[in-house]
Enzyme design. Sequence first.
Site, PDB file in Angstrom:
ATOM      1  N   LYS A 164      10.771  61.057  44.558  1.00 51.74           N
ATOM      2  CA  LYS A 164       9.436  60.863  45.151  1.00 51.74           C
ATOM      3  C   LYS A 164       9.556  60.078  46.458  1.00 51.74           C
ATOM      4  O   LYS A 164       9.005  60.472  47.482  1.00 51.74           O
ATOM      5  CB  LYS A 164       8.558  60.098  44.175  1.00 51.74           C
ATOM      6  CG  LYS A 164       7.273  59.533  44.768  1.00 51.74           C
ATOM      7  CD  LYS A 164       6.410  58.820  43.752  1.00 51.74           C
ATOM      8  CE  LYS A 164       6.760  57.391  43.566  1.00 51.74           C
ATOM      9  NZ  LYS A 164       6.196  56.458  44.530  1.00 51.74           N
ATOM     10  N   ASN A 165      10.307  58.975  46.425  1.00 58.39           N
ATOM     11  CA  ASN A 165      10.332  58.065  47.572  1.00 58.39           C
ATOM     12  C   ASN A 165      11.229  58.532  48.710  1.00 58.39           C
ATOM     13  O   ASN A 165      11.312  57.864  49.746  1.00 58.39           O
ATOM     14  CB  ASN A 165      10.703  56.645  47.123  1.00 58.39           C
ATOM     15  CG  ASN A 165       9.600  56.034  46.280  1.00 58.39           C
ATOM     16  OD1 ASN A 165       8.483  56.556  46.237  1.00 58.39           O
ATOM     17  ND2 ASN A 165       9.898  54.965  45.588  1.00 58.39           N
TER      18      ASN A 165
ATOM     19  N   ARG B 216      -0.329  54.314  49.175  1.00 55.82           N
ATOM     20  CA  ARG B 216       0.039  53.396  50.253  1.00 55.82           C
ATOM     21  C   ARG B 216       1.033  54.011  51.226  1.00 55.82           C
ATOM     22  O   ARG B 216       1.055  53.673  52.399  1.00 55.82           O
ATOM     23  CB  ARG B 216       0.690  52.140  49.685  1.00 55.82           C
ATOM     24  CG  ARG B 216       0.035  51.480  48.558  1.00 55.82           C
ATOM     25  CD  ARG B 216       0.850  50.300  48.147  1.00 55.82           C
ATOM     26  NE  ARG B 216       1.572  49.764  49.280  1.00 55.82           N
ATOM     27  CZ  ARG B 216       1.003  49.116  50.297  1.00 55.82           C
ATOM     28  NH1 ARG B 216      -0.285  48.954  50.304  1.00 55.82           N
ATOM     29  NH2 ARG B 216       1.732  48.665  51.287  1.00 55.82           N
TER      30      ARG B 216
ATOM     31  N   CYS C 177      -2.385  46.472  46.090  1.00 55.83           N
ATOM     32  CA  CYS C 177      -2.348  47.341  44.913  1.00 55.83           C
ATOM     33  C   CYS C 177      -2.033  46.443  43.720  1.00 55.83           C
ATOM     34  O   CYS C 177      -1.876  45.234  43.854  1.00 55.83           O
ATOM     35  CB  CYS C 177      -1.305  48.444  45.079  1.00 55.83           C
ATOM     36  SG  CYS C 177       0.365  47.878  44.801  1.00 55.83           S
TER      37      CYS C 177
ATOM     38  N   ARG D  22       1.089  43.691  49.337  1.00 59.42           N
ATOM     39  CA  ARG D  22       1.702  44.812  50.064  1.00 59.42           C
ATOM     40  C   ARG D  22       1.287  44.860  51.545  1.00 59.42           C
ATOM     41  O   ARG D  22       0.700  45.825  52.011  1.00 59.42           O
ATOM     42  CB  ARG D  22       1.388  46.147  49.392  1.00 59.42           C
ATOM     43  CG  ARG D  22       1.580  46.234  47.893  1.00 59.42           C
ATOM     44  CD  ARG D  22       3.007  46.339  47.417  1.00 59.42           C
ATOM     45  NE  ARG D  22       3.712  47.513  47.837  1.00 59.42           N
ATOM     46  CZ  ARG D  22       3.759  48.671  47.162  1.00 59.42           C
ATOM     47  NH1 ARG D  22       3.050  48.792  46.074  1.00 59.42           N
ATOM     48  NH2 ARG D  22       4.471  49.671  47.610  1.00 59.42           N
TER      49      ARG D  22
ATOM     50  N   ASP E  34      12.025  48.866  40.846  1.00 60.71           N
ATOM     51  CA  ASP E  34      11.344  49.984  40.173  1.00 60.71           C
ATOM     52  C   ASP E  34      11.915  50.262  38.786  1.00 60.71           C
ATOM     53  O   ASP E  34      11.381  51.098  38.061  1.00 60.71           O
ATOM     54  CB  ASP E  34      11.419  51.259  41.024  1.00 60.71           C
ATOM     55  CG  ASP E  34      10.611  51.122  42.294  1.00 60.71           C
ATOM     56  OD1 ASP E  34      10.767  51.961  43.200  1.00 60.71           O
ATOM     57  OD2 ASP E  34       9.828  50.156  42.393  1.00 60.71           O
TER      58      ASP E  34
ATOM     59  N   VAL F 271      11.069  40.928  44.400  1.00 56.72           N
ATOM     60  CA  VAL F 271      10.543  41.773  45.481  1.00 56.72           C
ATOM     61  C   VAL F 271       9.024  41.710  45.564  1.00 56.72           C
ATOM     62  O   VAL F 271       8.464  41.520  46.638  1.00 56.72           O
ATOM     63  CB  VAL F 271      11.021  43.233  45.309  1.00 56.72           C
ATOM     64  CG1 VAL F 271      10.423  44.121  46.391  1.00 56.72           C
ATOM     65  CG2 VAL F 271      12.546  43.301  45.325  1.00 56.72           C
TER      66      VAL F 271
HETATM   67  C1  EPZ Z   1       8.906  51.120  48.614  1.00 52.37           C
HETATM   68  O1  EPZ Z   1       7.657  50.488  48.774  1.00 52.37           O
HETATM   69  C2  EPZ Z   1       8.736  52.069  47.439  1.00 52.37           C
HETATM   70  N1  EPZ Z   1       7.706  53.056  47.757  1.00 52.37           N
HETATM   71  C3  EPZ Z   1       8.350  51.263  46.190  1.00 52.37           C
HETATM   72  O2  EPZ Z   1       8.298  52.182  45.115  1.00 52.37           O
HETATM   73  C4  EPZ Z   1       9.459  50.247  45.912  1.00 52.37           C
HETATM   74  O3  EPZ Z   1       9.085  49.460  44.797  1.00 52.37           O
HETATM   75  C5  EPZ Z   1       9.640  49.345  47.145  1.00 52.37           C
HETATM   76  O4  EPZ Z   1       9.925  50.157  48.307  1.00 52.37           O
HETATM   77  C6  EPZ Z   1      10.791  48.359  46.976  1.00 52.37           C
HETATM   78  O5  EPZ Z   1      11.963  49.036  46.712  1.00 52.37           O
HETATM   79  C7  EPZ Z   1       8.025  54.073  48.579  1.00 52.37           C
HETATM   80  O6  EPZ Z   1       9.135  54.195  49.067  1.00 52.37           O
HETATM   81  C8  EPZ Z   1       6.942  55.080  48.838  1.00 52.37           C
HETATM   82  P1  EPZ Z   1       8.658  47.266  50.777  1.00 52.37           P
HETATM   83  P2  EPZ Z   1       7.360  49.646  50.130  1.00 52.37           P
HETATM   84  O7  EPZ Z   1       8.003  47.416  52.098  1.00 52.37           O
HETATM   85  O8  EPZ Z   1       8.125  50.197  51.252  1.00 52.37           O
HETATM   86  C9  EPZ Z   1       6.986  42.955  51.676  1.00 52.37           C
HETATM   87  C10 EPZ Z   1       7.414  53.108  43.184  1.00 52.37           C
HETATM   88  O9  EPZ Z   1       7.249  52.615  42.065  1.00 52.37           O
HETATM   89  N2  EPZ Z   1       6.492  43.513  52.955  1.00 52.37           N
HETATM   90  O10 EPZ Z   1      10.129  47.511  50.666  1.00 52.37           O
HETATM   91  O11 EPZ Z   1       5.879  49.522  50.251  1.00 52.37           O
HETATM   92  C11 EPZ Z   1       6.269  43.525  50.456  1.00 52.37           C
HETATM   93  O12 EPZ Z   1       5.070  42.805  50.217  1.00 52.37           O
HETATM   94  C12 EPZ Z   1       7.045  52.322  44.411  1.00 52.37           C
HETATM   95  O13 EPZ Z   1       7.911  54.241  43.415  1.00 52.37           O
HETATM   96  C13 EPZ Z   1       5.896  42.668  53.872  1.00 52.37           C
HETATM   97  O14 EPZ Z   1       5.760  41.465  53.646  1.00 52.37           O
HETATM   98  O15 EPZ Z   1       7.951  48.229  49.743  1.00 52.37           O
HETATM   99  C14 EPZ Z   1       7.283  43.346  49.365  1.00 52.37           C
HETATM  100  O16 EPZ Z   1       7.184  42.030  48.859  1.00 52.37           O
HETATM  101  C15 EPZ Z   1       6.368  51.010  44.052  1.00 52.37           C
HETATM  102  N3  EPZ Z   1       5.430  43.188  55.052  1.00 52.37           N
HETATM  103  C16 EPZ Z   1       8.627  43.527  50.082  1.00 52.37           C
HETATM  104  O17 EPZ Z   1       8.345  43.368  51.484  1.00 52.37           O
HETATM  105  C17 EPZ Z   1       5.557  44.523  55.359  1.00 52.37           C
HETATM  106  O18 EPZ Z   1       5.134  44.940  56.463  1.00 52.37           O
HETATM  107  C18 EPZ Z   1       9.267  44.877  49.895  1.00 52.37           C
HETATM  108  O19 EPZ Z   1       8.280  45.846  50.171  1.00 52.37           O
HETATM  109  C19 EPZ Z   1       6.166  45.365  54.407  1.00 52.37           C
HETATM  110  C20 EPZ Z   1       6.631  44.835  53.218  1.00 52.37           C
END
Ligand code: EPZ
Length: 429
Positions: A22-23, A93, A117, A122, A306, A328
Amino acid sequence: MDKLLITGGRPLAGDVRISGAKNAALPVLIASLLTADPLIIRNIPHLHDITTTLELLGELGVRLEIDEKMSITADAGDITRLRAPYDLVKTMRASILVLGPLLARFGEAEVSLPGGCAIGSRPVNLHIKGFEAMGAEVVIESGYIRARCKRLRGARIFMDTISVTGTENLMMAAALADGETVIENAAREPEVVDLATCLNAMGAKIHGAGTHLITIQGVNRLHGAAHNVIPDRIEAGTYLVAAMVTSGAIKLHDIDSSLLESVLDKLTESGADIKIEGRTISLDMRGRRPRAVNIRTAPFPAFPTDMQAQFVMMNSIAEGVGTVTETVFENRFMHVHELQRMGADIDMESNTAVVRGVDHLTGAPVMATDLRASACLVLAGLVARNETIIDRIYHIDRGYDCIEEKLAQIGAQIRRVPGDQMEARTAVA
Ligand code: EPZ
């Protein structure tokens, strides 16, 4: 609302084919916005998030053809809109990923702020900071991100926090920027590498994907390509845990074990007998009970967030005490309350779940709260005594392709019941 009914207690045994990730599929589909030529994407999973992404692309004017094997041809030759509306973005998202491609190719984009969410606030500040570093003017008003820039220019961008979609968004934008972009502290997830592979097939010049330092030489245009999406490492890990907790045996097909080494390592530590042969992974846990393991989630290649909920569930029926620390996301333990209602013995200490294995869980009506928490409740239902009824299973349909079919074919007693039938059933009872 549909529900899943599961009667537990049977060891799972058999073969499961792993679907496309998916991702990885989501950013690769969205990368079609970067070119006027058709992009062919294969091995797309049947998921609600894919449907949402196709709706969003259609809304922007992308022409889509889907064949029976779920190969998709996306043609962004005639983009008519540069705005991703709230009613679509609020359900997924990852829609934020259209910002980079639209800004890079058309000089402007308007995307609804995704909002928080269940698992955390996020924010998308790192996406915005990167676009501004490349010369974009970004304004946030009335719940929308409005970005403009005649032509993005290459920049050196340091990611304060490792962000998967942040890295992906900026990498897509940089592919068409003027000059060189360096993304430091980039995410190393396999899905980031898969996107870079697809972009390079489209004519981009990206080096270092899979490391913390990604360098992108911008080009004037990208062309069409054909890309096979990598297998879903989280789906694979989830089925391996299903075999673990039911003391069964499973063989996964079409999976690359290098995508989930940290998970395989923890399953081995928990007592699993694992065999890797080419693109298959076999796990045998017949006649044995898992041993509790300690988990600490972190960005790839460390243990994936995940898979956290699934391992809390495994520890809840394992031998001994296991701790699970989530680093995370700030609120990713909502499955704990539901597991406690099934008899799990879990204490929360800040961002760590201390899980004491119990002899058995007992089925109960439970509620899914997010994608991976709902997978954890399915696993709990597979091993619990009596029947478990899982509500709000639209969460699970976002990320697991045909989950009840795949589980039923390896012996699970699981079925989907339309919501209205449940009301009638309850009324009779
Ligand atoms: C991706 O989400 C995945 N989704 C998530 O999978 C996965 O849990 C996550 O990466 C971590 O591996 C997709 O790829 C579509 P991040 P993403 O930006 O990119 C902070 C699932 O279950 N952050 O890596 O949204 C954030 O709050 C989903 O399939 C900021 O602070 O996650 C978090 O604490 C859930 N500012 C950390 O970074 C930003 O601008 C990691 O988030 C962006 C993120």
